[in-house]
Every structure is written in C-alpha cells, then in structure tokens.
Scaffold this motif. Structure first.
Motif, PDB file in Angstrom:
ATOM      1  N   MET A   1     -27.233  -4.299  22.545  1.00 25.47           N
ATOM      2  CA  MET A   1     -27.930  -3.900  21.564  1.00 25.47           C
ATOM      3  C   MET A   1     -27.384  -2.457  21.251  1.00 25.47           C
ATOM      4  O   MET A   1     -26.768  -1.703  21.753  1.00 25.47           O
ATOM      5  N   VAL A   2     -27.510  -1.827  19.886  1.00 28.68           N
ATOM      6  CA  VAL A   2     -27.066  -0.776  19.224  1.00 28.68           C
ATOM      7  C   VAL A   2     -28.118  -0.266  18.384  1.00 28.68           C
ATOM      8  O   VAL A   2     -28.875  -0.960  17.555  1.00 28.68           O
ATOM      9  N   PHE A   3     -28.017   0.990  18.475  1.00 24.32           N
ATOM     10  CA  PHE A   3     -28.960   1.848  17.510  1.00 24.32           C
ATOM     11  C   PHE A   3     -28.031   2.531  16.636  1.00 24.32           C
ATOM     12  O   PHE A   3     -26.878   3.268  16.973  1.00 24.32           O
ATOM     13  N   ASN A   4     -28.139   2.564  15.532  1.00 26.21           N
ATOM     14  CA  ASN A   4     -27.150   3.139  14.462  1.00 26.21           C
ATOM     15  C   ASN A   4     -27.128   4.429  14.203  1.00 26.21           C
ATOM     16  O   ASN A   4     -26.346   5.119  13.691  1.00 26.21           O
ATOM     17  N   ALA A   5     -28.493   5.033  14.147  1.00 25.59           N
ATOM     18  CA  ALA A   5     -28.627   6.319  13.993  1.00 25.59           C
ATOM     19  C   ALA A   5     -29.766   7.187  14.784  1.00 25.59           C
ATOM     20  O   ALA A   5     -31.052   7.218  14.302  1.00 25.59           O
ATOM     21  N   VAL A   6     -29.509   7.499  15.903  1.00 25.52           N
ATOM     22  CA  VAL A   6     -30.605   8.202  16.669  1.00 25.52           C
ATOM     23  C   VAL A   6     -30.145   9.672  16.429  1.00 25.52           C
ATOM     24  O   VAL A   6     -29.182  10.217  16.752  1.00 25.52           O
ATOM     25  N   VAL A   7     -31.246  10.321  15.926  1.00 26.21           N
ATOM     26  CA  VAL A   7     -31.192  11.874  15.513  1.00 26.21           C
ATOM     27  C   VAL A   7     -31.019  12.386  16.927  1.00 26.21           C
ATOM     28  O   VAL A   7     -31.731  12.347  17.861  1.00 26.21           O
ATOM     29  N   GLU A   8     -29.872  13.256  17.192  1.00 23.59           N
ATOM     30  CA  GLU A   8     -29.334  13.792  18.533  1.00 23.59           C
ATOM     31  C   GLU A   8     -30.327  14.768  19.130  1.00 23.59           C
ATOM     32  O   GLU A   8     -30.532  14.878  20.331  1.00 23.59           O
TER      33      GLU A   8
END
Length: 161
Positions: free
Chosen positions: A113-120
């Motif tokens: 599974m990959v998350f492309n844009a997790v706000v840091e």
C-alpha cells in the motif's frame, strides 16, 4: 465498532464529515470547495471499495476507501483514504478502519500500500508509522496549510506480504 462495506445510502452520512475535513484544508489535497457530487465521485467512485465504521447506535463515525494505486503490471499496489468525524478523533476509529482496510487489501491480493500525499503535519502520520508505513520521501513545501504555511507531502509505503 462495526466496520462494513458502504452502500450508496451511506453517502449522506459520510458527506458531513467529509466536507468538514476537506474544507478545513489541513489534511487532504482536494479542493476545499469540492461540491457534494464531485466529493461522492472522489470517495465512492468506480474501482473503489468503500467502508464505514458505525458505532453501536448506528452512527457513521468514519469511512475509508481501498483502490489500486496504479494500473497494469503495478495494479497490486493499493491506495486508500481515511476520514473520521473530527468530533470522534482520538477514539480509535482511525486505527480500527486502518487495520480493517489493510486486511482487506491483503485479502484482495494487494502486495503493498502506498499513500501519495500525506501532509507532514497530519496527526495520522504517527498512526501510519505505528502500523508499519515508512516515509519514502517528502515533496518539500508542496502543501499550503492554513495554519503552518508551506509544508511537505510525504509518500508513505508498507508491504502487505
């Protein structure tokens, strides 16, 4: 907490917190002014398995979707999105949804599974890390946060094998 596959009839119970979360512009890269119709397509559109978390009273307190992140030969890498009613934050609903969706992803043949844009600055980064996700990289200053200014977007990954 009951976690089950969502039905079309669940959308009116998802939309209020979906809208509230996206309009806050703190954790999702979607337009804060997304219409309800467009939001429904983003969350429940074709190719997505959608789940809801219901409390014992039958209130939908959170939702998640599971989908392929890529196509073709890379279609066994999943992507997912998670939202918990902000009024229920910190009650374990996000973790329960995450564990459920990770198990579903593996059961449906996904290898990772990959998350492309997790706000840091998203508090969920700690949850993802505790569940075995690693930050592969960060796109610096890619997100205009209403309180923190420009912050990075993490790309996060976890193998499911």
């Amino acid at each position: 907490m009951l976690i089950r596959e969502a039905t079309a009839g669940d959308w009116p119970r998802i939309w209020p917190f979906w809208h509230r979360i996206v309009a806050a512009a703190e954790t999702y890269t979607w337009d804060p002014d997304t219409s309800e119709e467009a939001a429904r397509t983003l969350w429940m559109g074709p190719g997505k398995r959608v789940y809801v978390a219901e409390d014992p009273a039958g209130t939908v307190a959170g939702s998640a979707y599971l989908t392929a992140n890529y196509g073709g030969p890379a279609a066994r890498v999943a992507n997912a999105g998670f939202m918990v009613d902000p009024d229920r934050s910190g009650s374990g609903i996000g973790r329960a949804l995450a564990e459920h969706v990770l198990a579903e992803a593996k059961a449906h043949g996904y290898r990772a599974m990959v998350f492309n844009a997790v706000v840091e600055t998203n508090p969920a980064v700690a949850l993802w890390t505790s569940l075995g996700f690693a930050v592969l990289g960060t796109v610096p200053e890619a997100f205009e946060h209403p309180r923190h200014g420009r912050v990075g977007l993490h790309i996060m990954y976890r193998a499911l094998d």
